[in-house]
Structures are given as C-alpha cells and as structure tokens.
Design a protein around this motif. Structure first.
Motif, PDB file in Angstrom:
ATOM      1  N   GLU A   1       9.315  27.688 -70.461  1.00  0.00           N
ATOM      2  CA  GLU A   1       9.013  26.512 -71.283  1.00  0.00           C
ATOM      3  C   GLU A   1       8.844  26.863 -72.752  1.00  0.00           C
ATOM      4  O   GLU A   1       8.556  25.988 -73.573  1.00  0.00           O
TER       5      GLU A   1
ATOM      6  N   GLN B   1       4.342  30.927 -70.871  1.00  0.00           N
ATOM      7  CA  GLN B   1       5.264  30.305 -69.934  1.00  0.00           C
ATOM      8  C   GLN B   1       6.637  30.431 -70.581  1.00  0.00           C
ATOM      9  O   GLN B   1       7.062  29.576 -71.352  1.00  0.00           O
TER      10      GLN B   1
ATOM     11  N   SER C   1      -2.074  24.258 -75.630  1.00  0.00           N
ATOM     12  CA  SER C   1      -0.723  24.736 -75.383  1.00  0.00           C
ATOM     13  C   SER C   1       0.092  24.605 -76.661  1.00  0.00           C
ATOM     14  O   SER C   1      -0.198  23.777 -77.523  1.00  0.00           O
TER      15      SER C   1
END
Length: 121
Positions: A74, A71, A20
């Motif tokens: 985020e 995302q 991520s």
C-alpha cells in the motif's frame, strides 16, 4: 510524489491512536519511510526510520509506547501510539525517501503535510 497522513486528532491520556501515511503519484522505489514530530517552537525530532525490508519496531525514545511499521503493497507507513501522554502533543510528520518513476529521477526526501495529535490530561 505526494504523502498523505491521516489519523490525528484529540485523545485522552492513556489512550491509543494510529497514524498512517500513504505515498501516491508516480513513485518508483521507496527504500525508507520515517516518522517525525514537532513541538511548538522546537525543531522536528525523529521517531524512527523503517526500510522496505524491516519488520515493525518499537520506538525507544518514547519507552516503546510507539510502534512503526510498513505496508509495502500500500506504500504506507504506520505509527501506532499507545499509552499516550500529554507531552506527546505535537504535529506528526511522515517522510519518504523515494524516487519518482520518471526517467532520470533520483532519490529524494518527501514530507507529508503533518497531522496534529493532541493528548488531553
């Protein structure tokens, strides 16, 4: 604008790993986010780019074993890697084409620090 990647490490062949990358700082828009990887002594290669409107997609260059997704809430981009092979061993970098929220800022490309992925046979 800073990018922080996480999730690298050592995994056995056939395993999975999730990387991520999160954007922080005074960032405005992030139209595109990307993943790259770099093998020792070679140029950085692109795995794929995802816009803020795209859904997840599989990376063709690795026969669909990897999936890139975002995302947006985020400010993150995800690289899900499945059925990993020793030849996937590399340093993985995320990139954001983003604009700082300061007056007069323009869109620029920003790289994260890179995260090592090692796949053992």
């Amino acid at each position: 604008v800073q990018l922080q990647a996480s999730g690298g490490g050592l995994v056995q062949a056939g395993g999975s790993m999730r990387l991520s990358c999160t954007v922080s700082g005074n960032v405005g828009s992030i139209p595109y986010m990307s993943w790259y990887r770099e093998f020792p002594g070679k140029q950085r290669e692109s795995l794929g780019r995802i816009s803020e409107f795209d859904g997840p997609f599989k990376v063709a260059s690795v026969d669909g074993r990897f999936t890139i997704s975002r995302q947006n809430a985020e400010k993150a981009v995800i690289l899900q890697m499945n059925n990993l092979k020793p030849e996937d061993t590399a340093v993985y970098y995320c990139n954001a084409y983003a604009k700082a929220s300061t007056l007069g800022a323009i869109h620029e490309g920003y790289y994260g620090q890179g995260t090592q992925v090692t796949v053992s046979s």
